[in-house]
Design a protein around this motif. Structure first.
Motif, PDB file in Angstrom:
ATOM      1  N   GLY A  25       7.752   6.658  -7.640  1.00  0.00           N
ATOM      2  CA  GLY A  25       8.406   7.850  -8.150  1.00  0.00           C
ATOM      3  C   GLY A  25       9.387   8.434  -7.147  1.00  0.00           C
ATOM      4  O   GLY A  25       9.324   8.142  -5.953  1.00  0.00           O
ATOM      5  N   ILE A  26      10.301   9.259  -7.634  1.00  0.00           N
ATOM      6  CA  ILE A  26      11.227   9.989  -6.770  1.00  0.00           C
ATOM      7  C   ILE A  26      10.769  11.442  -6.749  1.00  0.00           C
ATOM      8  O   ILE A  26      10.919  12.172  -7.735  1.00  0.00           O
ATOM      9  N   LEU A  27      10.174  11.847  -5.619  1.00  0.00           N
ATOM     10  CA  LEU A  27       9.696  13.214  -5.457  1.00  0.00           C
ATOM     11  C   LEU A  27      10.865  14.105  -5.062  1.00  0.00           C
ATOM     12  O   LEU A  27      11.533  13.856  -4.053  1.00  0.00           O
ATOM     13  N   THR A  28      11.119  15.144  -5.865  1.00  0.00           N
ATOM     14  CA  THR A  28      12.213  16.084  -5.582  1.00  0.00           C
ATOM     15  C   THR A  28      11.639  17.482  -5.386  1.00  0.00           C
ATOM     16  O   THR A  28      10.834  17.953  -6.200  1.00  0.00           O
ATOM     17  N   THR A  29      12.064  18.125  -4.302  1.00  0.00           N
ATOM     18  CA  THR A  29      11.601  19.479  -3.986  1.00  0.00           C
ATOM     19  C   THR A  29      12.797  20.386  -3.726  1.00  0.00           C
ATOM     20  O   THR A  29      13.882  19.921  -3.347  1.00  0.00           O
ATOM     21  N   ALA A  30      12.585  21.664  -3.945  1.00  0.00           N
ATOM     22  CA  ALA A  30      13.589  22.689  -3.643  1.00  0.00           C
ATOM     23  C   ALA A  30      12.891  23.741  -2.784  1.00  0.00           C
ATOM     24  O   ALA A  30      12.233  24.646  -3.305  1.00  0.00           O
ATOM     25  N   ILE A  31      13.014  23.601  -1.467  1.00  0.00           N
ATOM     26  CA  ILE A  31      12.277  24.444  -0.526  1.00  0.00           C
ATOM     27  C   ILE A  31      13.239  25.042   0.496  1.00  0.00           C
ATOM     28  O   ILE A  31      14.004  24.311   1.146  1.00  0.00           O
ATOM     29  N   SER A  32      13.197  26.353   0.643  1.00  0.00           N
ATOM     30  CA  SER A  32      14.022  27.012   1.661  1.00  0.00           C
ATOM     31  C   SER A  32      13.403  26.792   3.035  1.00  0.00           C
ATOM     32  O   SER A  32      12.215  27.065   3.239  1.00  0.00           O
ATOM     33  N   HIS A  33      14.199  26.288   3.954  1.00  0.00           N
ATOM     34  CA  HIS A  33      13.745  26.030   5.324  1.00  0.00           C
ATOM     35  C   HIS A  33      14.958  26.186   6.236  1.00  0.00           C
ATOM     36  O   HIS A  33      16.054  25.698   5.906  1.00  0.00           O
ATOM     37  N   PRO A  34      14.815  26.840   7.382  1.00  0.00           N
ATOM     38  CA  PRO A  34      15.983  27.089   8.241  1.00  0.00           C
ATOM     39  C   PRO A  34      16.647  25.835   8.787  1.00  0.00           C
ATOM     40  O   PRO A  34      17.843  25.856   9.098  1.00  0.00           O
ATOM     41  N   ASP A  35      15.910  24.736   8.887  1.00  0.00           N
ATOM     42  CA  ASP A  35      16.461  23.533   9.515  1.00  0.00           C
ATOM     43  C   ASP A  35      16.544  22.326   8.593  1.00  0.00           C
ATOM     44  O   ASP A  35      16.969  21.245   9.029  1.00  0.00           O
ATOM     45  N   PRO A  37      17.419  20.571   4.513  1.00  0.00           N
ATOM     46  CA  PRO A  37      18.153  20.780   3.263  1.00  0.00           C
ATOM     47  C   PRO A  37      17.266  21.433   2.203  1.00  0.00           C
ATOM     48  O   PRO A  37      16.057  21.185   2.156  1.00  0.00           O
ATOM     49  N   PHE A  38      17.859  22.246   1.356  1.00  0.00           N
ATOM     50  CA  PHE A  38      17.106  22.917   0.292  1.00  0.00           C
ATOM     51  C   PHE A  38      16.589  21.905  -0.725  1.00  0.00           C
ATOM     52  O   PHE A  38      15.415  21.916  -1.094  1.00  0.00           O
ATOM     53  N   LEU A  39      17.461  21.008  -1.183  1.00  0.00           N
ATOM     54  CA  LEU A  39      17.076  19.963  -2.132  1.00  0.00           C
ATOM     55  C   LEU A  39      16.847  18.658  -1.384  1.00  0.00           C
ATOM     56  O   LEU A  39      17.716  18.217  -0.626  1.00  0.00           O
ATOM     57  N   GLN A  40      15.684  18.058  -1.594  1.00  0.00           N
ATOM     58  CA  GLN A  40      15.381  16.780  -0.955  1.00  0.00           C
ATOM     59  C   GLN A  40      14.622  15.879  -1.930  1.00  0.00           C
ATOM     60  O   GLN A  40      13.852  16.366  -2.768  1.00  0.00           O
ATOM     61  N   SER A  41      14.830  14.568  -1.779  1.00  0.00           N
ATOM     62  CA  SER A  41      14.143  13.580  -2.614  1.00  0.00           C
ATOM     63  C   SER A  41      13.693  12.413  -1.757  1.00  0.00           C
ATOM     64  O   SER A  41      14.357  12.049  -0.790  1.00  0.00           O
ATOM     65  N   ALA A  74       8.997  16.046   4.260  1.00  0.00           N
ATOM     66  CA  ALA A  74       7.610  16.321   4.630  1.00  0.00           C
ATOM     67  C   ALA A  74       7.528  17.550   5.522  1.00  0.00           C
ATOM     68  O   ALA A  74       6.606  18.379   5.395  1.00  0.00           O
ATOM     69  N   LYS A  75       8.473  17.686   6.434  1.00  0.00           N
ATOM     70  CA  LYS A  75       8.466  18.842   7.333  1.00  0.00           C
ATOM     71  C   LYS A  75       8.645  20.135   6.558  1.00  0.00           C
ATOM     72  O   LYS A  75       7.989  21.152   6.853  1.00  0.00           O
ATOM     73  N   ALA A  76       9.527  20.131   5.557  1.00  0.00           N
ATOM     74  CA  ALA A  76       9.708  21.312   4.715  1.00  0.00           C
ATOM     75  C   ALA A  76       8.464  21.590   3.888  1.00  0.00           C
ATOM     76  O   ALA A  76       8.051  22.749   3.725  1.00  0.00           O
ATOM     77  N   LEU A  77       7.834  20.537   3.368  1.00  0.00           N
ATOM     78  CA  LEU A  77       6.605  20.695   2.588  1.00  0.00           C
ATOM     79  C   LEU A  77       5.482  21.282   3.436  1.00  0.00           C
ATOM     80  O   LEU A  77       4.764  22.197   3.005  1.00  0.00           O
ATOM     81  N   VAL A  78       5.311  20.769   4.646  1.00  0.00           N
ATOM     82  CA  VAL A  78       4.240  21.251   5.524  1.00  0.00           C
ATOM     83  C   VAL A  78       4.466  22.706   5.892  1.00  0.00           C
ATOM     84  O   VAL A  78       3.536  23.528   5.871  1.00  0.00           O
ATOM     85  N   ALA A  80       6.087  24.978   4.204  1.00  0.00           N
ATOM     86  CA  ALA A  80       5.829  25.806   3.031  1.00  0.00           C
ATOM     87  C   ALA A  80       4.333  25.881   2.734  1.00  0.00           C
ATOM     88  O   ALA A  80       3.823  26.937   2.320  1.00  0.00           O
ATOM     89  N   ALA A  81       3.624  24.778   2.928  1.00  0.00           N
ATOM     90  CA  ALA A  81       2.175  24.762   2.675  1.00  0.00           C
ATOM     91  C   ALA A  81       1.435  25.677   3.646  1.00  0.00           C
ATOM     92  O   ALA A  81       0.490  26.374   3.269  1.00  0.00           O
ATOM     93  N   ARG A  82       1.840  25.664   4.904  1.00  0.00           N
ATOM     94  CA  ARG A  82       1.189  26.515   5.900  1.00  0.00           C
ATOM     95  C   ARG A  82       1.407  27.993   5.612  1.00  0.00           C
ATOM     96  O   ARG A  82       0.558  28.826   5.941  1.00  0.00           O
ATOM     97  N   ALA A  83       2.547  28.307   4.985  1.00  0.00           N
ATOM     98  CA  ALA A  83       2.861  29.705   4.678  1.00  0.00           C
ATOM     99  C   ALA A  83       2.353  30.139   3.311  1.00  0.00           C
ATOM    100  O   ALA A  83       2.448  31.324   2.965  1.00  0.00           O
ATOM    101  N   ALA A  84       1.791  29.203   2.544  1.00  0.00           N
ATOM    102  CA  ALA A  84       1.336  29.519   1.191  1.00  0.00           C
ATOM    103  C   ALA A  84       0.105  30.413   1.212  1.00  0.00           C
ATOM    104  O   ALA A  84      -0.757  30.282   2.084  1.00  0.00           O
ATOM    105  N   PRO A  85      -0.004  31.354   0.271  1.00  0.00           N
ATOM    106  CA  PRO A  85      -1.203  32.211   0.192  1.00  0.00           C
ATOM    107  C   PRO A  85      -2.465  31.372   0.024  1.00  0.00           C
ATOM    108  O   PRO A  85      -2.493  30.423  -0.755  1.00  0.00           O
ATOM    109  N   GLY A  86      -3.498  31.712   0.779  1.00  0.00           N
ATOM    110  CA  GLY A  86      -4.774  31.014   0.676  1.00  0.00           C
ATOM    111  C   GLY A  86      -4.800  29.661   1.335  1.00  0.00           C
ATOM    112  O   GLY A  86      -5.763  28.905   1.150  1.00  0.00           O
TER     113      GLY A  86
END
Length: 252
Positions: A25-35, A37-41, A74-78, A80-86
């Motif tokens: 599959g092609i995993l596509t995310t839209a995550i704001s991160h200072p370093d 890209p917003f859109l990544q696949s 993966a860096k953007a995902l991690v 965002a995951a660390r900052a996620a509630p709970g």
């Protein structure tokens, strides 16, 4: 995904079966991160798990896979995951949906010359492209910190073993050989590699499929496509002819 009613495939079991047969599959995310890209696949092989509550139509199952920790996505995902509630020390669930696109290798350009009924009658024909695809949406839980957290290490071990078993079963059947297992590699070697990956677990919220294989055509034009694709004498042409022919039989 835009889906004409004639091309829509919405039965969850059919879509899950498609993913099992086409797991890359092609995993596509839209995550704001200072370093990053917003859109990544990224291209990731996924294992699809059956619903835990089969009687619940909203339970579509889940996807499991992994991505290289060095991958910017993966860096953007991690992060965002660390900052996620709970979030726990080794995993977190993002609030926003992610998208995974699965496609069949059977796809082809279709020339209007194959429409043997409509082309000579009216000339009102144009080229098209036939294909099959599934879009899977869901909320992703990111499993990270495999070097220190027992929970993530166990999750990753189970995920890579299950995915390997699924893929090796097909290879061993085709090649009539012995299936390779993760346990065949030295444990210390596997443990080192697990520290370099991040687990992604996606609880599915939406599944959509489009089989664009001539459903809108008249019977004569559809047969023209089947005959024309077979006449190409290629593996792609034969596969496309079989798909169009089979879909036509089911729709009769």
């Amino acid at each position: 995904m835009y889906i004409r009613p004639a091309h829509a495939v919405l039965e969850p079991e059919t879509l899950r079966s498609f993913i099992k047969s086409n797991p890359l599959g092609i995993l596509t995310t839209a995550i704001s991160h200072p370093d990053m890209p917003f859109l990544q696949s990224s291209h990731i092989p996924f294992l699809i798990d059956a619903p835990t509550s089969p009687s619940d139509p909203s339970d579509l199952g889940s996807l499991r896979g992994h991505i290289a920790a060095a991958n910017p996505q993966a860096k953007a995902l991690v992060a965002a995951a660390r900052a996620a509630p709970g979030a726990s020390p080794d995993a977190g669930t993002l609030a926003q949906e992610v998208l995974v696109l699965f496609t069949s290798p059977t796809q082809s350009y279709v020339t209007p010359s194959l429409y043997v009924q409509t082309k000579p009658a009216t000339g009102k024909v144009v080229p098209t492209w036939d294909y099959m695809a599934v879009q899977a949406y869901g909320r992703v839980t990111v499993h990270h910190s495999a070097a220190t957290e027992e929970g993530t290490r166990a999750w990753l071990q189970r995920a890579v073993c299950d995915l390997t078993e699924h893929a090796e079963r097909e290879v061993a059947r085709k090649e009539e050989g012995e299936a390779w297992e993760v346990a065949d590699a030295p444990k210390a070697f596997v443990d080192v590699l697990k520290r370099a990956i991040v687990g992604v677990e996606i609880k599915l919220t939406r599944l959509e499929g489009r089989w664009k294989v001539g459903q809108e055509l008249s019977e004569g034009d559809r047969q023209g496509v089947v005959d024309g694709m077979r006449a190409l004498g290629t593996s792609v042409g034969e596969a496309m002819a079989n798909v169009v022919e089979e879909k036509g039989k089911k729709d009769r």
